[in-house]
Design a protein around this motif. Structure first.
Motif, PDB file in Angstrom:
ATOM      1  N   ALA A 503      -2.821   3.954 -12.341  1.00 10.89           N
ATOM      2  CA  ALA A 503      -1.923   3.661 -10.273  1.00 10.89           C
ATOM      3  C   ALA A 503      -2.589   1.945  -9.878  1.00 10.89           C
ATOM      4  O   ALA A 503      -3.219   1.521  -9.836  1.00 10.89           O
ATOM      5  CB  ALA A 503      -3.235   4.677  -9.641  1.00 10.89           C
ATOM      6  N   LEU A 504      -1.780   2.020  -8.719  1.00  9.85           N
ATOM      7  CA  LEU A 504      -1.202   1.044  -8.190  1.00  9.85           C
ATOM      8  C   LEU A 504      -0.615   1.286  -6.435  1.00  9.85           C
ATOM      9  O   LEU A 504      -0.023   2.484  -6.598  1.00  9.85           O
ATOM     10  CB  LEU A 504      -0.012   0.042  -8.840  1.00  9.85           C
ATOM     11  N   PRO A 505      -1.293   0.076  -5.586  1.00 11.82           N
ATOM     12  CA  PRO A 505      -0.789   0.625  -4.233  1.00 11.82           C
ATOM     13  C   PRO A 505       0.973   0.569  -4.300  1.00 11.82           C
ATOM     14  O   PRO A 505       1.497   0.077  -4.747  1.00 11.82           O
ATOM     15  CB  PRO A 505      -1.554  -0.465  -3.914  1.00 11.82           C
ATOM     16  N   ASP A 506       0.690   1.438  -2.642  1.00 14.08           N
ATOM     17  CA  ASP A 506       2.360   1.394  -2.934  1.00 14.08           C
ATOM     18  C   ASP A 506       2.921   0.578  -2.308  1.00 14.08           C
ATOM     19  O   ASP A 506       2.389  -0.075  -1.137  1.00 14.08           O
ATOM     20  CB  ASP A 506       2.746   2.913  -1.644  1.00 14.08           C
ATOM     21  N   GLU A 507       3.777  -0.184  -3.467  1.00 14.61           N
ATOM     22  CA  GLU A 507       5.088  -1.692  -2.483  1.00 14.61           C
ATOM     23  C   GLU A 507       6.286  -1.523  -2.704  1.00 14.61           C
ATOM     24  O   GLU A 507       6.401  -0.919  -3.483  1.00 14.61           O
ATOM     25  CB  GLU A 507       4.157  -2.689  -3.499  1.00 14.61           C
ATOM     26  N   VAL A 508       7.040  -2.298  -1.532  1.00 11.26           N
ATOM     27  CA  VAL A 508       8.142  -2.117  -1.694  1.00 11.26           C
ATOM     28  C   VAL A 508       8.953  -3.461  -2.129  1.00 11.26           C
ATOM     29  O   VAL A 508       8.496  -5.020  -1.197  1.00 11.26           O
ATOM     30  CB  VAL A 508       8.827  -1.551  -0.334  1.00 11.26           C
ATOM     31  N   LEU A 509      10.390  -3.596  -3.048  1.00 13.60           N
ATOM     32  CA  LEU A 509      10.450  -5.136  -3.473  1.00 13.60           C
ATOM     33  C   LEU A 509      11.660  -4.644  -1.916  1.00 13.60           C
ATOM     34  O   LEU A 509      12.250  -3.856  -2.442  1.00 13.60           O
ATOM     35  CB  LEU A 509      11.116  -4.976  -4.873  1.00 13.60           C
ATOM     36  N   VAL A 510      11.511  -6.226  -1.180  1.00 12.26           N
ATOM     37  CA  VAL A 510      13.107  -6.424  -0.800  1.00 12.26           C
ATOM     38  C   VAL A 510      14.187  -7.165  -1.048  1.00 12.26           C
ATOM     39  O   VAL A 510      13.590  -8.300  -1.282  1.00 12.26           O
ATOM     40  CB  VAL A 510      12.400  -6.339   0.941  1.00 12.26           C
ATOM     41  N   LYS A 511      15.307  -7.287  -1.317  1.00 11.64           N
ATOM     42  CA  LYS A 511      15.878  -7.448  -2.115  1.00 11.64           C
ATOM     43  C   LYS A 511      16.970  -8.469  -0.350  1.00 11.64           C
ATOM     44  O   LYS A 511      17.337  -9.584  -0.609  1.00 11.64           O
ATOM     45  CB  LYS A 511      16.334  -7.147  -2.829  1.00 11.64           C
ATOM     46  N   ASP A 512      16.820  -8.108   0.722  1.00 12.02           N
ATOM     47  CA  ASP A 512      17.565  -8.699   1.396  1.00 12.02           C
ATOM     48  C   ASP A 512      16.905  -8.527   2.938  1.00 12.02           C
ATOM     49  O   ASP A 512      16.559  -7.164   3.416  1.00 12.02           O
ATOM     50  CB  ASP A 512      18.819  -8.065   2.048  1.00 12.02           C
ATOM     51  N   LYS A 513      17.247  -9.031   4.163  1.00 12.94           N
ATOM     52  CA  LYS A 513      16.186  -9.631   4.945  1.00 12.94           C
ATOM     53  C   LYS A 513      16.912  -8.225   5.523  1.00 12.94           C
ATOM     54  O   LYS A 513      15.318  -6.827   6.627  1.00 12.94           O
ATOM     55  CB  LYS A 513      16.859  -9.615   6.030  1.00 12.94           C
ATOM     56  N   GLY A 514      17.149  -6.859   5.773  1.00 11.53           N
ATOM     57  CA  GLY A 514      18.287  -5.908   5.926  1.00 11.53           C
ATOM     58  C   GLY A 514      17.625  -4.368   5.486  1.00 11.53           C
ATOM     59  O   GLY A 514      16.807  -4.086   6.265  1.00 11.53           O
ATOM     60  N   GLU A 515      16.677  -5.022   4.797  1.00 15.62           N
ATOM     61  CA  GLU A 515      15.492  -4.128   3.637  1.00 15.62           C
ATOM     62  C   GLU A 515      14.099  -4.647   4.340  1.00 15.62           C
ATOM     63  O   GLU A 515      12.799  -3.003   4.224  1.00 15.62           O
ATOM     64  CB  GLU A 515      15.613  -3.937   2.568  1.00 15.62           C
ATOM     65  N   LEU A 516      13.655  -5.410   4.862  1.00 13.92           N
ATOM     66  CA  LEU A 516      12.400  -5.910   5.145  1.00 13.92           C
ATOM     67  C   LEU A 516      12.123  -4.228   6.642  1.00 13.92           C
ATOM     68  O   LEU A 516      10.619  -4.555   6.481  1.00 13.92           O
ATOM     69  CB  LEU A 516      12.183  -6.768   5.829  1.00 13.92           C
ATOM     70  N   ASP A 517      12.393  -4.186   7.511  1.00 13.74           N
ATOM     71  CA  ASP A 517      12.104  -3.400   8.236  1.00 13.74           C
ATOM     72  C   ASP A 517      11.750  -2.205   7.813  1.00 13.74           C
ATOM     73  O   ASP A 517      10.341  -1.813   7.932  1.00 13.74           O
ATOM     74  CB  ASP A 517      12.895  -2.929   9.552  1.00 13.74           C
ATOM     75  N   ASP A 518      12.699  -1.421   7.338  1.00 12.20           N
ATOM     76  CA  ASP A 518      11.862   0.212   6.459  1.00 12.20           C
ATOM     77  C   ASP A 518      11.044  -0.511   6.124  1.00 12.20           C
ATOM     78  O   ASP A 518       9.890   1.341   5.864  1.00 12.20           O
ATOM     79  CB  ASP A 518      13.284   1.051   5.885  1.00 12.20           C
ATOM     80  N   ALA A 519      10.502  -1.428   5.152  1.00  9.28           N
ATOM     81  CA  ALA A 519       9.445  -2.088   4.122  1.00  9.28           C
ATOM     82  C   ALA A 519       8.450  -1.747   5.036  1.00  9.28           C
ATOM     83  O   ALA A 519       7.658  -1.300   4.281  1.00  9.28           O
ATOM     84  CB  ALA A 519      10.261  -2.947   2.796  1.00  9.28           C
ATOM     85  N   VAL A 520       8.560  -2.771   5.650  1.00  5.97           N
ATOM     86  CA  VAL A 520       6.981  -2.793   6.863  1.00  5.97           C
ATOM     87  C   VAL A 520       6.319  -1.214   7.165  1.00  5.97           C
ATOM     88  O   VAL A 520       5.350  -1.560   7.273  1.00  5.97           O
ATOM     89  CB  VAL A 520       6.998  -4.061   7.689  1.00  5.97           C
ATOM     90  N   ALA A 521       7.911  -0.489   7.757  1.00  5.39           N
ATOM     91  CA  ALA A 521       7.245   0.706   8.010  1.00  5.39           C
ATOM     92  C   ALA A 521       6.477   1.459   7.416  1.00  5.39           C
ATOM     93  O   ALA A 521       5.337   1.931   7.218  1.00  5.39           O
ATOM     94  CB  ALA A 521       8.452   1.208   8.776  1.00  5.39           C
TER      95      ALA A 521
END
Length: 722
Positions: A503-521
């Motif tokens: 078990a690990l925390p829910d994390e998101v790998l962002v490859k492009d700045k355009g994906e950052l907004d959704d990852a932060v949310a």
């Protein structure tokens, strides 16, 4: 139940191949040692150059004997050994000891000759010790199958024997093995066997250990090793010793190492060259000693005493200063020297002059010896439930005076109510040693070693063999897809761990700045951003981490800053993107890791985590896998363990959760030992009881990893990556 090596250690007949009349040479000395020690079986000298040796018929070859031979001792040049062994096997010889040298220790063709010996043993079933061995001595059966002068018999000297219990000695150095025997004999410690393993072409230290463990005449085992070759047999024997509660005192040499282990993780770089051995020793309750005299002192204390019920020691002396010194020696080992109750003090005070003291240490004064106060004080302490062990500190230099009467001391010691240890601050006379030996006393003369021995006695009394982890109950998961590239980033490593059921925390790998907004949310504030690259192990050192981000604006600025920093510091690094992680809540920082040892395979480690990991090196290793119960024992052995148990009013940490995580990681490492070289989780935050743990950072190294020089830089101080 018979043991396969019974005919080795207690042969009914021995053939000496290469026997000699010259007692100044090894072949002649070996025959002399057998006869001086009154070997009761048949001896067959074999040498085509003689018709008889020392009144014994000498045979041209082993096949001419025409009678069963249990043991052949080979004393001929190396190049003739293999042919002699073939003849022995054809003649039905059960066992052989090869004293001859010039095999694997020389390398090249000589090593190939040793390989041929090992193959012969497998093919014929004949058991072979050596080559390059010093033989063995079975004291009880009077089999001196060695040329060591330590077993020489001097007719005018009566052996000193103080113990009814016997120690068995297994050594990968013949010289050291017989040194143990020589010193043990000088102290009056009875010996069952001493065996030199030599080059271990067939029989190894593990199999010899197994024999000592099952042998009813061996009560304590001394082990001197450089490395273990027959690992499975060694581990099985170690477990059996722990189950039977038969003490094993081990000295492992070669701890300094001749180089650095190239390792990607702290788990391996902090291990050192002998961490895996120490982990195995700890798992099975072995008592580790790095000094010959210390090891024998521990053996003497174990061979003459019951195990204590606690750690409270009474020091009884005839000299105030010596008594204080004795109290310091045990106290420095963490043992208690408690002040006695008024009742017990009153009983002891009545047995000594007014200028003595009964508080503890107890000074009965020199007069207490002649008045009987010394013996009576020991009687009182033996019966008292305020004390768990007694250390008697006195002078035993006299050739005529006895501090104890045998008739009074013997029944007290024979009752074995609690340990009673004797230390002489003067050089003990032979008279004193022999008189006290009649009561079963071994007189010791190294105070520091005595303190260590009493500490080890207390620790061994509390040792419990933990139930083994049942990794078979945990189905192995397919992680091959996550290990296509052996050099993994943190994000890759966490993906692998999730696939393995961790078990690990829910994390998101962002490859492009355009994906950052959704990852932060998705992740939510506060959060952490971390650059991801298999080429960068120390993210913070290249400006690759931002923590405690609380707004979208901060997140976008941090994203650009991380990429710019890495382009500046590591322009050649392959960038996968930026990992967006939740900011973990507070907890105790620990490190959990695994490494692969060349001898024992996967090891699991736990220690104080975060940026101070390598600074304090507060770590404990065990062979993987471990159960959650054993993981809890590992945590309890840390110096930082109080941080998990409510140190200075802090909340109790979730020890159960972190113990289970350690167990799970250890099972993963054991199940995938052929694929995974190392795992490191650092830091892991252990939250308050019932609130679980958070894996903040992770690294998995595949078996075929070829990390860059920076990756190898994990030998440097550890970073804190949020």
């Amino acid at each position: 139940m018979p043991h396969p090596l019974d005919s080795f250690f207690a042969p009914a007949s021995i053939a000496l191949i290469g026997a000699s009349r010259d007692h100044e040479k090894i072949p002649g000395r070996l025959l002399s040692m057998l006869r001086k020690n009154e070997y009761p079986g048949k001896i067959y000298p074999v040498n085509p150059n003689y018709a008889e040796i020392d009144g014994l018929i000498c045979y041209k070859s082993i096949t001419d004997i025409g009678a069963p031979v249990d043991l052949a001792i080979i004393l001929i040049p190396a190049r003739a050994v293999l042919a002699a062994l073939e003849q022995c096997a054809a003649a039905g010889v059960k066992n052989a000891v090869i004293i001859s040298s010039g095999f694997a220790e020389e390398g090249g063709e000589s090593a190939a000759m040793q390989d041929a010996i090992a193959a012969l043993a497998r093919r014929t079933g004949m058991r072979i010790s050596g080559p390059n061995a010093e033989g063995f001595f079975s004291q009880k059966q009077r089999v001196a199958a060695t040329f060591s002068p330590a077993v020489d018999v001097k007719p005018s000297v009566v052996p000193l024997v103080a113990t009814t219990k016997r120690i068995g000695i297994v050594a990968q150095s013949g010289g050291i093995g017989f040194a143990y025997y020589h010193r043990a004999s000088a102290l009056g410690i009875a010996v069952s066997y001493v065996v030199s393993a030599g080059n271990e072409s067939d029989l190894g230290a593990g199999e010899f250990l197994d024999y000592m463990v099952q042998d009813a005449s061996t009560d304590v085992i001394l082990l001197f090793i450089e490395g273990i070759r027959d690992v499975d047999k060694f581990l099985a024997a170690a477990r059996r010793a722990a189950e039977l509660k038969k003490p094993v005192i081990v000295t492992k040499v070669g701890r300094s190492g001749a180089g650095m282990r190239a390792a990607a993780s702290h788990t391996a770089s902090m291990a050192g060259w002998s961490a895996a051995y120490d982990a195995v020793f700890a798992k099975y309750g072995f008592i580790v000693s790095n000094d010959l005299d210390e090891a024998l002192t521990i053996a003497a204390v174990l061979a003459t005493n019951p195990l204590p019920k606690g750690d409270r020691v009474a020091v009884v002396t005839v000299s105030g200063g010596a008594g204080i010194w004795g109290a310091d020696a045990v106290a420095l080992q963490g043992l208690q020297v408690p002040e006695l109750s008024e009742k017990v003090q009153a009983e002891i005070s009545a047995l000594m002059p007014s200028y003595g003291t009964a508080r503890n240490p107890i000074d009965v004064t020199a007069q207490g010896v002649t008045s009987g106060g010394l013996q009576k004080s020991v009687d009182v302490l033996t019966a008292s439930d305020e004390i768990d062990a007694i250390l008697i500190v006195l002078s035993l230099s006299s050739d005529v005076r006895k501090p104890f009467k045998e008739a009074e001391l013997t029944p007290v010691l024979a009752a074995q109510h609690k340990p009673v240890v004797f230390y002489s601050y003067t050089v003990p006379s032979d008279f004193a040693r022999r008189e006290l030996a009649k009561s079963g006393v071994v007189v010791l003369s190294g105070l520091t070693y005595v303190g260590v021995a009493m500490r080890q006695l207390v620790d061994y009394a509390t040792f419990e063999l933990r139930k083994p982890a049942d990794g078979a109950q945990v189905p192995a998961r397919d992680i091959s897809a996550q290990l296509k590239s052996p050099a993994l980033s943190e994000a890759d490593s966490k993906t692998l761990l999730r696939a393995a059921g961790i078990a690990l925390p829910d994390e998101v790998l962002v490859k492009d700045k355009g994906e950052l907004d959704d990852a932060v949310a998705r992740v939510g504030f506060p959060l952490v951003l971390k650059i991801q690259s298999p080429d960068i192990a120390h993210k913070s050192e290249v400006g690759g981490v931002r923590v405690n981000i609380t707004t979208k604006g901060e997140a976008f600025l941090a994203f650009e800053a991380l990429l710019n920093n890495v382009r500046q510091h590591r322009p050649e690094a392959a960038i996968q993107g930026v990992l967006v992680c939740p900011m973990a809540k507070q907890g105790v920082e620990i490190i959990i890791g695994t490494m692969t040892d060349a001898t024992f395979g996967p090891m699991v480690m736990v220690g104080l985590g975060g940026i101070t990991t390598e600074l304090f090196r507060d770590v404990v290793y065990r062979p993987a896998p471990v159960s959650a119960e054993e993981a809890g024992t590992m945590l309890a052995r840390l110096k930082a363990a109080p941080l998990l148990t409510g140190f200075r009013g802090a909340a109790m940490a979730d020890v159960a959760a972190v113990s289970q995580l350690i167990a799970d990681i250890s099972v993963l490492a054991a199940q995938h030992a052929e694929e995974i070289a190392e795992i490191e989780l650092n830091p892991v935050l252990v939250h308050a009881e019932g609130q679980g743990v958070t894996i903040v950072d992770a690294l998995v190294v595949g078996r075929r990893s070829s990390l860059s020089p920076c990756g190898r830089g994990w030998l440097a101080a550890k970073r804190r990556d949020g």
